[in-house]
Design an enzyme around this catalytic site. Structure first.
Site, PDB file in Angstrom:
ATOM      1  N   GLN A 225       2.636   6.857   7.085  1.00 18.31           N
ATOM      2  CA  GLN A 225       1.627   5.822   6.860  1.00 18.31           C
ATOM      3  C   GLN A 225       0.639   5.700   8.013  1.00 18.31           C
ATOM      4  OE1 GLN A 225       4.917   3.304   4.292  1.00 18.31           O
ATOM      5  NE2 GLN A 225       3.263   2.144   5.213  1.00 18.31           N
TER       6      GLN A 225
ATOM      7  N   SER B  40      -4.185   2.274  10.204  1.00 17.84           N
ATOM      8  CA  SER B  40      -5.000   1.161   9.685  1.00 17.84           C
ATOM      9  C   SER B  40      -4.156   0.231   8.812  1.00 17.84           C
ATOM     10  CB  SER B  40      -6.207   1.679   8.898  1.00 17.84           C
ATOM     11  OG  SER B  40      -5.773   2.443   7.797  1.00 17.84           O
TER      12      SER B  40
ATOM     13  N   HIS C  53      -2.168   6.980   3.290  1.00 19.06           N
ATOM     14  CA  HIS C  53      -0.702   7.051   3.334  1.00 19.06           C
ATOM     15  C   HIS C  53      -0.251   8.242   2.480  1.00 19.06           C
ATOM     16  CE1 HIS C  53      -0.773   3.306   5.347  1.00 19.06           C
ATOM     17  NE2 HIS C  53      -0.288   2.508   4.413  1.00 19.06           N
TER      18      HIS C  53
ATOM     19  N   CYS D  97       0.814  -1.222   0.000  1.00 17.02           N
ATOM     20  CA  CYS D  97       0.000   0.000   0.000  1.00 17.02           C
ATOM     21  C   CYS D  97       0.848   1.272   0.000  1.00 17.02           C
ATOM     22  CB  CYS D  97      -0.935  -0.004   1.203  1.00 17.02           C
ATOM     23  SG  CYS D  97      -0.108  -0.444   2.734  1.00 17.02           S
TER      24      CYS D  97
ATOM     25  N   LYS E 256      10.120  -3.573   0.626  1.00 16.58           N
ATOM     26  CA  LYS E 256       9.029  -3.787  -0.346  1.00 16.58           C
ATOM     27  C   LYS E 256       8.906  -2.564  -1.257  1.00 16.58           C
ATOM     28  CE  LYS E 256       6.284  -6.549   2.879  1.00 16.58           C
ATOM     29  NZ  LYS E 256       5.204  -6.462   3.853  1.00 16.58           N
TER      30      LYS E 256
END
Ligand code: NAP
Length: 368
Positions: free
Chosen positions: A192, A195, A259, A164, A221
């Site tokens: 970020q 959630s 984010h 995300c 990532k």
């Protein structure tokens, strides 16, 4: 006559992302939730009971979903039985368990003939699994027939979506690369939302009045996944792109959803003007327009001219929470340009992105 909806299942249906799937699929014109699975802790309960006291969204679930008996996601035979009765054509995976267990379990579903559209990170580095952002690399679905053939799967396959944290800046960068302005280097600093850590997530005493400058695995990532997304298919596997090189700083901040990323980037050669960049972002569509995918944002990249935007609370819900919102485009003293980007992490970055991928796969004939 209205077309019959495709029955879908959600693995991890009780979690943060699973709840978003349930909520977003409430009125979906193509898909209907008929199967829900989670951990053995939730198995055997009605969905309403399983999420009692931990439903996180303002919009609630449909009454028929509240009555679904939650299955144990580890028991693939239950999904196969539901499939045989016409109650689960494919699954969205929003499981949060060990990476090896998730990888093996998602493969079991695919091998049993149930396609898996996943949010989990377990298969993002599997060489023949596409990591899809529908607007950027829709042609990566071409690997699916190769994946099925290599593994001897007839109906099942696995397709995943990326982390995300990269969602807000991948589309703006893709718009530039696609227009002939390759990007060489990026520094991405993310802020970020909580959630993103699932429920119950980060303890409140670590989060209130605070910023945590570390999110396990997130920087790696963010630096690697874009290279697969910008990569090509060669001999049935993905060959990663070499550029852009990315240096990521990922921070957890006390925001519920959304984010934000501050981006500085350097072009490889040609440098567009700031005005040209804004025009490219305004014109960016990405998806085949004739597909008319229900979850697709009308305007995938929204540019805000105000000095103090984007902001999570004011901008995260733009265009069904599926658009990315950009602002503060300006020259960079070290690289070439810098800007701020925002996307909704549990919608665009998770369930909404997964649904859009499934819509693309249906449009291309991979799901029925
Ligand atoms: P979460 O709130 O912790 O939910 C986890 C889900 O997995 C729950 O349904 C849970 O069931 C189930 N589960 C846990 N252990 C299990 C087990 N041993 N066997 C079967 N099911 C099990 O996590 P989340 O934030 O929704 O994240 C779900 C996935 O999406 C993760 O892979 C995450 O990395 C990814 N993701 C999350 C975000 C985000 O913004 N949150 C964004 C992108 C991707 P119970 O309720 O029964 O425990």
């Amino acid at each position: 006559m209205a077309q019959e909806k495709i029955p879908v299942g959600i693995l991890g249906a009780t979690g943060m992302v699973g709840q978003q799937y349930i909520s977003l699929l409430n009125d979906h014109p193509w898909f209907e939730v008929r199967y829900a699975a989670a951990s053995p802790r939730s198995a055997g309960k009605k969905y309403a009971e399983a999420v009692a006291g931990r439903w996180q969204l303002t919009k609630t679930y449909a009454p028929h979903v509240g009555n679904i008996i939650v299955e144990d996601a580890n028991d693939v035979s239950r999904a196969v039985a539901a499939f045989k009765k016409g109650g689960c054509s494919f699954v969205f995976s929003a499981l949060e368990m060990g990476k090896d267990e998730t990888r093996a379990l998602e493969e079991q579903y695919a091998a049993a003939g149930i396609p898996v559209i996943s949010n989990a990170s377990a298969h993002r580095w599997t060489a023949d699994v596409p990591v899809l952002i529908a607007e950027i690399n829709p042609e990566h679905t071409d690997i699916i027939p190769m994946q099925k053939k290599a593994r001897g799967w007839d109906r099942g396959f696995i397709a995943v979506k990326p982390n995300c944290s990269i969602q807000s800046y991948m589309k703006p960068i893709h718009a530039l690369v696609k227009a002939g302005y390759p990007v060489q280097r990026i520094i991405a600093t993310t802020m970020q939302a909580v959630s993103g850590a699932g429920y119950p997530g980060v303890p409140s005493l670590d989060m209130l009045d605070n910023i945590v400058p570390y999110i396990g695995g997130e920087e790696e990532k963010s630096e690697k996944e874009p290279l697969k997304i910008f990569g090509t298919i060669e001999n049935g596997v993905f060959k990663n792109a070499q550029f852009p090189k990315i240096s990521a700083h990922c921070n957890r901040v006390p925001v519920t959803d959304g984010h934000t990323a501050c981006i500085s980037l350097e072009f490889a050669s040609n440098k567009p003007s700031l005005e040209e960049i804004k025009k490219l972002w305004a014109a960016y569509k990405g998806l085949p327009q004739e597909a008319d995918l229900p979850m697709a944002p009308k305007q995938p990249i929204i540019y805000r001219e105000e000095d103090n935007r984007p902001q999570p609370r004011k901008d995260r819900d733009a265009d069904k929470a599926m658009a990315v919102v950009i602002g503060r485009l300006r020259p960079c003293n070290v690289f070439d340009i810098r800007f701020t980007a925002l996307s909704h992490n549990t919608v665009r970055g998770a369930a909404g992105g997964g649904i859009l991928n499934a819509e693309l796969l249906k449009h291309k004939g991979f799901l029925n």
